[in-house]
Design a protein around this motif. Structure first.
Motif, PDB file in Angstrom:
ATOM      1  N   GLY A 100       0.887  -1.235   0.050  1.00  0.00           N
ATOM      2  CA  GLY A 100      -0.050  -0.101  -0.014  1.00  0.00           C
ATOM      3  C   GLY A 100       0.772   1.297   0.083  1.00  0.00           C
ATOM      4  O   GLY A 100       0.505   2.116   0.818  1.00  0.00           O
ATOM      5  N   THR A 101       1.875   1.293  -0.822  1.00  0.00           N
ATOM      6  CA  THR A 101       2.971   2.617  -0.884  1.00  0.00           C
ATOM      7  C   THR A 101       3.371   2.667  -2.376  1.00  0.00           C
ATOM      8  O   THR A 101       2.653   2.029  -3.157  1.00  0.00           O
ATOM      9  N   ASP A 102       4.061   3.652  -2.372  1.00  0.00           N
ATOM     10  CA  ASP A 102       4.606   4.027  -3.850  1.00  0.00           C
ATOM     11  C   ASP A 102       6.134   3.565  -3.971  1.00  0.00           C
ATOM     12  O   ASP A 102       6.618   2.963  -2.970  1.00  0.00           O
ATOM     13  N   THR A 103       6.382   3.548  -5.275  1.00  0.00           N
ATOM     14  CA  THR A 103       7.985   3.127  -5.609  1.00  0.00           C
ATOM     15  C   THR A 103       8.881   3.887  -4.730  1.00  0.00           C
ATOM     16  O   THR A 103       9.917   3.052  -4.033  1.00  0.00           O
ATOM     17  N   ARG A 104       8.780   5.101  -4.701  1.00  0.00           N
ATOM     18  CA  ARG A 104      10.064   5.795  -3.951  1.00  0.00           C
ATOM     19  C   ARG A 104      10.069   5.294  -2.528  1.00  0.00           C
ATOM     20  O   ARG A 104      11.039   5.331  -2.001  1.00  0.00           O
ATOM     21  N   ARG A 105       8.755   5.419  -1.959  1.00  0.00           N
ATOM     22  CA  ARG A 105       8.662   4.935  -0.521  1.00  0.00           C
ATOM     23  C   ARG A 105       9.454   3.596  -0.563  1.00  0.00           C
ATOM     24  O   ARG A 105       9.850   3.356   0.764  1.00  0.00           O
ATOM     25  N   MET A 106       8.992   2.718  -1.257  1.00  0.00           N
ATOM     26  CA  MET A 106       9.705   1.107  -1.267  1.00  0.00           C
ATOM     27  C   MET A 106      11.273   1.360  -1.097  1.00  0.00           C
ATOM     28  O   MET A 106      12.081   0.598  -0.471  1.00  0.00           O
ATOM     29  N   GLY A 107      11.620   2.299  -1.966  1.00  0.00           N
ATOM     30  CA  GLY A 107      13.234   2.247  -2.172  1.00  0.00           C
ATOM     31  C   GLY A 107      13.682   2.964  -0.743  1.00  0.00           C
ATOM     32  O   GLY A 107      14.895   2.457  -0.441  1.00  0.00           O
ATOM     33  N   GLU A 108      13.025   3.780  -0.313  1.00  0.00           N
ATOM     34  CA  GLU A 108      13.609   4.436   1.129  1.00  0.00           C
ATOM     35  C   GLU A 108      13.666   3.459   1.986  1.00  0.00           C
ATOM     36  O   GLU A 108      14.349   3.595   2.787  1.00  0.00           O
ATOM     37  N   VAL A 109      12.269   2.758   1.976  1.00  0.00           N
ATOM     38  CA  VAL A 109      12.441   1.728   2.977  1.00  0.00           C
ATOM     39  C   VAL A 109      13.540   0.464   2.929  1.00  0.00           C
ATOM     40  O   VAL A 109      14.367   0.040   4.102  1.00  0.00           O
ATOM     41  N   LEU A 110      13.796   0.063   1.901  1.00  0.00           N
ATOM     42  CA  LEU A 110      15.100  -0.843   1.484  1.00  0.00           C
ATOM     43  C   LEU A 110      16.514  -0.153   2.164  1.00  0.00           C
ATOM     44  O   LEU A 110      16.991  -0.843   2.920  1.00  0.00           O
ATOM     45  N   ARG A 111      16.476   1.200   1.893  1.00  0.00           N
ATOM     46  CA  ARG A 111      17.903   1.754   2.032  1.00  0.00           C
ATOM     47  C   ARG A 111      18.004   1.838   3.767  1.00  0.00           C
ATOM     48  O   ARG A 111      18.920   1.714   4.083  1.00  0.00           O
ATOM     49  N   VAL A 112      16.918   2.367   4.340  1.00  0.00           N
ATOM     50  CA  VAL A 112      16.857   2.240   5.637  1.00  0.00           C
ATOM     51  C   VAL A 112      17.184   0.885   6.374  1.00  0.00           C
ATOM     52  O   VAL A 112      17.963   0.747   7.692  1.00  0.00           O
ATOM     53  N   ARG A 113      16.309  -0.054   5.938  1.00  0.00           N
ATOM     54  CA  ARG A 113      16.792  -1.351   6.465  1.00  0.00           C
ATOM     55  C   ARG A 113      18.113  -1.717   6.338  1.00  0.00           C
ATOM     56  O   ARG A 113      18.640  -2.734   7.025  1.00  0.00           O
ATOM     57  N   LEU A 125      20.779  -0.274   5.877  1.00  0.00           N
ATOM     58  CA  LEU A 125      21.939   0.721   6.698  1.00  0.00           C
ATOM     59  C   LEU A 125      21.582  -0.018   8.065  1.00  0.00           C
ATOM     60  O   LEU A 125      22.754   0.105   9.022  1.00  0.00           O
ATOM     61  N   SER A 126      20.256   0.022   8.555  1.00  0.00           N
ATOM     62  CA  SER A 126      20.146  -0.094  10.035  1.00  0.00           C
ATOM     63  C   SER A 126      20.541  -1.536  10.369  1.00  0.00           C
ATOM     64  O   SER A 126      21.151  -2.005  11.443  1.00  0.00           O
ATOM     65  N   ARG A 127      20.324  -2.572   9.691  1.00  0.00           N
ATOM     66  CA  ARG A 127      20.606  -3.947   9.756  1.00  0.00           C
ATOM     67  C   ARG A 127      21.640  -4.402   9.591  1.00  0.00           C
ATOM     68  O   ARG A 127      22.573  -5.456  10.195  1.00  0.00           O
ATOM     69  N   LEU A 128      22.225  -3.996   8.404  1.00  0.00           N
ATOM     70  CA  LEU A 128      23.608  -4.583   7.803  1.00  0.00           C
ATOM     71  C   LEU A 128      24.759  -3.458   7.772  1.00  0.00           C
ATOM     72  O   LEU A 128      26.063  -3.937   7.546  1.00  0.00           O
ATOM     73  N   GLY A 129      24.508  -2.376   7.861  1.00  0.00           N
ATOM     74  CA  GLY A 129      25.517  -1.216   7.734  1.00  0.00           C
ATOM     75  C   GLY A 129      25.897  -0.859   6.453  1.00  0.00           C
ATOM     76  O   GLY A 129      27.130  -0.480   6.194  1.00  0.00           O
ATOM     77  N   VAL A 130      25.166  -1.181   5.238  1.00  0.00           N
ATOM     78  CA  VAL A 130      25.465  -1.121   4.185  1.00  0.00           C
ATOM     79  C   VAL A 130      24.415  -0.254   3.581  1.00  0.00           C
ATOM     80  O   VAL A 130      23.284  -0.231   3.537  1.00  0.00           O
ATOM     81  N   ASP A 131      25.059   0.967   2.778  1.00  0.00           N
ATOM     82  CA  ASP A 131      24.110   1.867   2.023  1.00  0.00           C
ATOM     83  C   ASP A 131      24.054   1.423   0.431  1.00  0.00           C
ATOM     84  O   ASP A 131      25.063   0.444   0.104  1.00  0.00           O
ATOM     85  N   VAL A 132      22.967   1.595  -0.064  1.00  0.00           N
ATOM     86  CA  VAL A 132      22.647   1.059  -1.308  1.00  0.00           C
ATOM     87  C   VAL A 132      22.123   2.174  -2.348  1.00  0.00           C
ATOM     88  O   VAL A 132      21.617   3.243  -1.890  1.00  0.00           O
ATOM     89  N   ARG A 133      22.265   2.101  -3.826  1.00  0.00           N
ATOM     90  CA  ARG A 133      21.720   3.024  -4.594  1.00  0.00           C
ATOM     91  C   ARG A 133      20.855   2.407  -5.273  1.00  0.00           C
ATOM     92  O   ARG A 133      20.821   1.219  -5.801  1.00  0.00           O
ATOM     93  N   VAL A 134      19.438   2.900  -5.140  1.00  0.00           N
ATOM     94  CA  VAL A 134      18.302   2.558  -5.818  1.00  0.00           C
ATOM     95  C   VAL A 134      17.654   3.304  -6.988  1.00  0.00           C
ATOM     96  O   VAL A 134      17.607   4.431  -6.778  1.00  0.00           O
ATOM     97  N   GLY A 135      17.455   2.454  -8.077  1.00  0.00           N
ATOM     98  CA  GLY A 135      16.861   3.119  -9.148  1.00  0.00           C
ATOM     99  C   GLY A 135      15.506   2.472  -9.561  1.00  0.00           C
ATOM    100  O   GLY A 135      15.505   1.125  -9.125  1.00  0.00           O
ATOM    101  N   ILE A 136      14.576   3.182  -9.980  1.00  0.00           N
ATOM    102  CA  ILE A 136      13.039   2.551 -10.040  1.00  0.00           C
ATOM    103  C   ILE A 136      12.613   3.153 -11.318  1.00  0.00           C
ATOM    104  O   ILE A 136      12.630   4.353 -11.614  1.00  0.00           O
TER     105      ILE A 136
END
Length: 335
Positions: free
Chosen positions: A61-74, A76-87
């Motif tokens: 129930g969300t949009d694409t940008r929000r999905m990318g931001e959720v992935l990036r936060v998770r 960073l917080s869980r793995l300490g790894v930042d990612v670059r996301v293109g949609i």
């Protein structure tokens, strides 16, 4: 129609780039995070992945940008790894977008209705799938941007880059890329083995066996649409001792010519003299999807001819079996 409605009607793809030289175990953990967002995840080892978001958007129930931001936060917080996301609406647009995100990470979402206009001003070498030599050829002819590439007649692009590569480049510059995201886990390394009937001292027999492994490994990689960045050769001697060495290829490949060159270099490095061989193993390491290998133009007509012959031979093997055709040295050895 709203952007959100368009996203539900048009296939929406996420392309994720992890940091270079990411450990394989951490990469697997990133893939697990992606699987929490969508069941359709295609691993592109060693550090990238594709995700189909069409069904996931409805579920979350969300949009694409929000999905990318959720992935990036998770991540960073869980793995300490930042990612670059293109949609975007296709693999080409999404992968091109992720490459435009500055390091260390961020999210760039391109709406389906704006994809072609977004591509137009980008440098031609920014288009996903365009290799350095292809970009150099295009710029030599004044085609500096994706928009200019899209404006050129496809037949002209084919003459510049070659038939298949030219058609692909012309289509993708126009936003045409019907490829689906195919669920694919991170593959294990591809390994082929040979065991001698008796202890072998003959260098010619050893090299013939190695050539057999090269052919089998190449067939396996091409059948799985993969390419190896490196090869590992393992020699087993009478008494159980082993010798192992890894060497990287100049470019990722699944073609027999490239694999044979490195495999022979590894065998030469072993410096065999009177060692009694009992077995060989050849492993393709650091595998990536063949789609990630840039299609470079070449002026080596002999190589091009060999690649065409290789594709034809693969078709014969598919129809009649893997042992009906191959290098003459293998058949001389069998006789």
């Amino acid at each position: 129609m709203t952007t959100d409605q368009a996203a539900h009607r048009v296939s929406t793809v996420m392309h994720v780039r992890c940091p270079d030289r990411l450990p394989e175990e951490t990469y697997r953990q990133v893939l697990e995070l992606l699987a929490e967002l969508s069941p359709v995840v295609q691993a592109l080892p060693p550090t990238a992945a594709l995700v189909e978001l069409k069904g996931a958007l409805r579920y979350h129930g969300t949009d694409t940008r929000r999905m990318g931001e959720v992935l990036r936060v998770r991540s960073l917080s869980r793995l300490g790894v930042d990612v670059r996301v293109g949609i975007g609406p296709s693999i080409t647009v999404a992968a091109t977008a992720s490459a435009q995100v500055p390091q260390p990470g961020g999210v760039l979402a391109v709406d389906p209705g704006e994809a072609c206009a977004w591509l137009v001003p980008l440098p031609v070498d920014a288009l996903h799938g365009i290799g350095p030599r292809q970009a150099e050829t295009l710029t030599d002819y004044g085609i500096h941007s994706v928009g200019l590439l899209a404006a050129v007649q496809p037949a002209t692009v084919q003459r510049l880059l070659g038939g298949r590569a030219g058609r692909t480049a012309a289509d993708r510059a126009r936003g045409i890329d019907p490829r689906p995201v195919i669920p694919r886990d991170l593959p294990a390394a591809a390994t082929v083995r040979w065991r001698f009937d008796r202890h072998t001292l003959d260098g010619a027999d050893a090299r013939s066996a190695l050539l057999n492994l090269v052919v089998r490994l190449g067939l396996l990689l091409r059948g799985r649409a993969q390419a190896a960045r490196a090869l590992t050769l393992t020699l087993t001697f009478a008494g159980g001792s082993r010798w192992e060495k890894t060497r990287r290829l100049a470019e990722p490949s699944g073609h027999d010519d490239d694999l044979r060159l490195v495999a022979y270099q590894l065998m030469d490095a072993a410096g065999l003299q009177r060692g009694r061989l009992t077995a060989l193993a050849l492993k393709g390491d650091d595998l990536i999807s063949a789609e990630q290998v840039a299609q470079q133009i070449t002026f080596d007509d002999a190589r091009e001819a060999r690649l065409i012959a290789e594709a034809a031979i693969d078709c014969v093997r598919d129809k009649f079996g893997p042992r009906v055709i191959g290098p003459a040295a293998l058949f001389r050895r069998a006789s």
